[in-house]
Each structure stands twice: as C-alpha cells, then as structure tokens.
Scaffold this motif. Sequence first.
Motif, mmCIF file in Angstrom:
data_model
loop_
_atom_site.group_PDB
_atom_site.id
_atom_site.type_symbol
_atom_site.label_atom_id
_atom_site.label_comp_id
_atom_site.label_asym_id
_atom_site.label_seq_id
_atom_site.Cartn_x
_atom_site.Cartn_y
_atom_site.Cartn_z
ATOM 1 N N GLU A 156 0.827 -1.212 0.000
ATOM 2 C CA GLU A 156 0.000 0.000 0.000
ATOM 3 C C GLU A 156 0.860 1.260 0.000
ATOM 4 O O GLU A 156 0.544 2.237 -0.674
ATOM 5 C CB GLU A 156 -0.934 0.007 1.224
ATOM 6 C CG GLU A 156 -1.972 -1.098 1.221
ATOM 7 C CD GLU A 156 -1.486 -2.414 1.826
ATOM 8 O OE1 GLU A 156 -2.322 -3.323 1.977
ATOM 9 O OE2 GLU A 156 -0.283 -2.543 2.153
ATOM 10 N N ALA A 157 1.947 1.246 0.746
ATOM 11 C CA ALA A 157 2.855 2.401 0.787
ATOM 12 C C ALA A 157 3.584 2.546 -0.544
ATOM 13 O O ALA A 157 3.756 3.657 -1.055
ATOM 14 C CB ALA A 157 3.845 2.270 1.935
ATOM 15 N N LYS A 158 4.008 1.422 -1.097
ATOM 16 C CA LYS A 158 4.682 1.446 -2.396
ATOM 17 C C LYS A 158 3.751 2.010 -3.465
ATOM 18 O O LYS A 158 4.146 2.855 -4.262
ATOM 19 C CB LYS A 158 5.155 0.045 -2.774
ATOM 20 C CG LYS A 158 5.901 0.013 -4.085
ATOM 21 C CD LYS A 158 6.419 -1.375 -4.389
ATOM 22 C CE LYS A 158 7.086 -1.392 -5.733
ATOM 23 N NZ LYS A 158 8.483 -1.699 -5.692
ATOM 24 N N GLU A 159 2.517 1.565 -3.472
ATOM 25 C CA GLU A 159 1.537 2.047 -4.450
ATOM 26 C C GLU A 159 1.295 3.553 -4.285
ATOM 27 O O GLU A 159 1.220 4.291 -5.268
ATOM 28 C CB GLU A 159 0.232 1.282 -4.283
ATOM 29 C CG GLU A 159 -0.832 1.663 -5.291
ATOM 30 C CD GLU A 159 -2.116 0.884 -5.072
ATOM 31 O OE1 GLU A 159 -3.190 1.501 -5.224
ATOM 32 O OE2 GLU A 159 -2.062 -0.322 -4.764
ATOM 33 N N LEU A 160 1.197 3.996 -3.037
ATOM 34 C CA LEU A 160 0.980 5.422 -2.776
ATOM 35 C C LEU A 160 2.120 6.269 -3.318
ATOM 36 O O LEU A 160 1.898 7.226 -4.064
ATOM 37 C CB LEU A 160 0.834 5.667 -1.263
ATOM 38 C CG LEU A 160 0.812 7.125 -0.808
ATOM 39 C CD1 LEU A 160 -0.384 7.866 -1.392
ATOM 40 C CD2 LEU A 160 0.828 7.202 0.721
ATOM 41 N N VAL A 161 3.331 5.913 -2.991
ATOM 42 C CA VAL A 161 4.472 6.729 -3.411
ATOM 43 C C VAL A 161 4.707 6.617 -4.919
ATOM 44 O O VAL A 161 5.121 7.579 -5.566
ATOM 45 C CB VAL A 161 5.718 6.425 -2.546
ATOM 46 C CG1 VAL A 161 6.416 5.171 -2.956
ATOM 47 C CG2 VAL A 161 6.654 7.603 -2.502
ATOM 48 N N GLU A 162 4.398 5.475 -5.505
ATOM 49 C CA GLU A 162 4.490 5.343 -6.969
ATOM 50 C C GLU A 162 3.450 6.226 -7.651
ATOM 51 O O GLU A 162 3.728 6.812 -8.701
ATOM 52 C CB GLU A 162 4.327 3.887 -7.396
ATOM 53 C CG GLU A 162 5.565 3.057 -7.139
ATOM 54 C CD GLU A 162 5.400 1.588 -7.494
ATOM 55 O OE1 GLU A 162 4.246 1.108 -7.637
ATOM 56 O OE2 GLU A 162 6.443 0.912 -7.624
ATOM 57 N N SER A 163 2.269 6.339 -7.059
ATOM 58 C CA SER A 163 1.231 7.218 -7.608
ATOM 59 C C SER A 163 1.664 8.681 -7.516
ATOM 60 O O SER A 163 1.436 9.464 -8.436
ATOM 61 C CB SER A 163 -0.089 7.028 -6.875
ATOM 62 O OG SER A 163 -0.589 5.749 -7.089
ATOM 63 N N MET A 164 2.288 9.033 -6.412
ATOM 64 C CA MET A 164 2.779 10.409 -6.251
ATOM 65 C C MET A 164 3.869 10.707 -7.275
ATOM 66 O O MET A 164 3.894 11.778 -7.874
ATOM 67 C CB MET A 164 3.281 10.626 -4.824
ATOM 68 C CG MET A 164 2.161 10.606 -3.788
ATOM 69 S SD MET A 164 2.739 10.737 -2.088
ATOM 70 C CE MET A 164 3.234 12.465 -2.052
ATOM 71 N N ARG A 165 4.757 9.729 -7.477
ATOM 72 C CA ARG A 165 5.822 9.906 -8.473
ATOM 73 C C ARG A 165 5.224 10.052 -9.874
ATOM 74 O O ARG A 165 5.617 10.926 -10.643
ATOM 75 C CB ARG A 165 6.795 8.732 -8.445
ATOM 76 C CG ARG A 165 7.972 8.946 -9.422
ATOM 77 C CD ARG A 165 8.793 7.710 -9.688
ATOM 78 N NE ARG A 165 7.996 6.782 -10.468
ATOM 79 C CZ ARG A 165 7.875 5.491 -10.230
ATOM 80 N NH1 ARG A 165 8.497 4.930 -9.228
ATOM 81 N NH2 ARG A 165 7.124 4.737 -10.985
ATOM 82 N N ALA A 166 4.257 9.226 -10.205
ATOM 83 C CA ALA A 166 3.625 9.280 -11.527
ATOM 84 C C ALA A 166 2.956 10.636 -11.749
ATOM 85 O O ALA A 166 3.039 11.206 -12.841
ATOM 86 C CB ALA A 166 2.612 8.148 -11.681
ATOM 87 N N MET A 167 2.305 11.159 -10.712
ATOM 88 C CA MET A 167 1.664 12.471 -10.824
ATOM 89 C C MET A 167 2.717 13.549 -11.076
ATOM 90 O O MET A 167 2.559 14.387 -11.963
ATOM 91 C CB MET A 167 0.875 12.784 -9.549
ATOM 92 C CG MET A 167 0.143 14.117 -9.546
ATOM 93 S SD MET A 167 1.106 15.565 -8.998
ATOM 94 C CE MET A 167 1.452 15.166 -7.299
ATOM 95 N N GLU A 168 3.805 13.526 -10.321
ATOM 96 C CA GLU A 168 4.875 14.524 -10.505
ATOM 97 C C GLU A 168 5.464 14.426 -11.916
ATOM 98 O O GLU A 168 5.706 15.441 -12.563
ATOM 99 C CB GLU A 168 5.988 14.341 -9.473
ATOM 100 C CG GLU A 168 5.685 14.863 -8.112
ATOM 101 C CD GLU A 168 5.683 16.375 -7.983
ATOM 102 O OE1 GLU A 168 6.239 17.091 -8.839
ATOM 103 O OE2 GLU A 168 5.103 16.853 -7.002
ATOM 104 N N GLU A 169 5.703 13.207 -12.376
ATOM 105 C CA GLU A 169 6.269 13.021 -13.718
ATOM 106 C C GLU A 169 5.310 13.544 -14.784
ATOM 107 O O GLU A 169 5.728 14.242 -15.719
ATOM 108 C CB GLU A 169 6.567 11.543 -13.978
ATOM 109 C CG GLU A 169 7.771 11.034 -13.250
ATOM 110 C CD GLU A 169 7.995 9.538 -13.432
ATOM 111 O OE1 GLU A 169 7.035 8.804 -13.795
ATOM 112 O OE2 GLU A 169 9.125 9.103 -13.195
ATOM 113 N N HIS A 170 4.040 13.190 -14.656
ATOM 114 C CA HIS A 170 3.032 13.637 -15.627
ATOM 115 C C HIS A 170 2.956 15.163 -15.652
ATOM 116 O O HIS A 170 2.938 15.776 -16.730
ATOM 117 C CB HIS A 170 1.674 13.032 -15.284
ATOM 118 C CG HIS A 170 0.557 13.586 -16.102
ATOM 119 N ND1 HIS A 170 0.342 13.227 -17.416
ATOM 120 C CD2 HIS A 170 -0.390 14.513 -15.807
ATOM 121 C CE1 HIS A 170 -0.686 13.904 -17.891
ATOM 122 N NE2 HIS A 170 -1.154 14.693 -16.929
#
Length: 154
Positions: free
Chosen positions: A125-139
Amino acid sequence: MDITTFEDLIIWARELHTNLAQCLSECSPKNPDERAQALLTYLAGHESELARITAEFEKQADPKALKTRVYDYLNNEHKRIKAHESCDGHYANLDFDGIEREVFAFHDQLIDLYDSLAGKAEIPEAKELVESMRAMEEHEAKRLAGQIGRMNDL
C-alpha cells in the motif's frame, strides 16, 4: 518538518508546492523581464494546482499506507530539496531559462525522492501510494515542459 509517516510526506510535499507557488507569485511583479513575469505567474498557478492534487493523496490513500513509518534516511534526503518556506526573492532576479531550470530541478528532486521511497517501501500500500505520487509529478512535469515550450516559441 520531520517526516515520520507517509501521511507526513504528503503534507510536506503539499507544503512545498504551496510555498513555491507563493514565492513564484511574489516574485512575478518584481521581475523586470515580461516573459519571466508571465512564466512566474503561470508556474505559481501550476504549483497551486499541484498542492491541491497532492492533498488529494491524503484523502484517497489507504489508511494503512498513511500510517506506515518512513525511516530516518528520508529526513536527510528531504533536506536536500530546496524548500521555499520563506521566499528570498531570487526568482525576481532570474531570467526565463533560469526560472525554468530551477523549477524543473525541484520537480526532478521530488521524483527522485519518490522513486527512492518506492524501492524501500515495506508494504504494498505504501509502495503504491508513493508510486502514484511519483507518476503524478512526472506527468505534471511533462505537461509543464510542453506548456513552457509553447511559451518559449512565442
């Protein structure tokens, strides 16, 4: 700010975007270059939107992920990211290209931090959260690059 949980990380990231937005906005009318003023104004709005989007992660994240502890290494890593807790006015003295470089460097540092945290997250769950945050920043960084590219073409 000490970051002990992923919830703290989200709050910290939101505050970074908010403070950067305020600083960019304050510096815009002080910059003598019209193009730089326009860029600062645009970036201030963009950073405000990123603060809003980042706050959504706190509302939508799995509570288990929010309460997961982030280890002490983060407190050293996040201090390397230039925080805009108080605006020193230096954006008023930068040209268009200098502003662009600094803002993209800021986003690159956040993306790198999120990437590092994703690799070290102990629960899915933590990995998914931080990956989502990274994806948003990249986008958003890619979208910003396109917008700035169009501004540069004018």
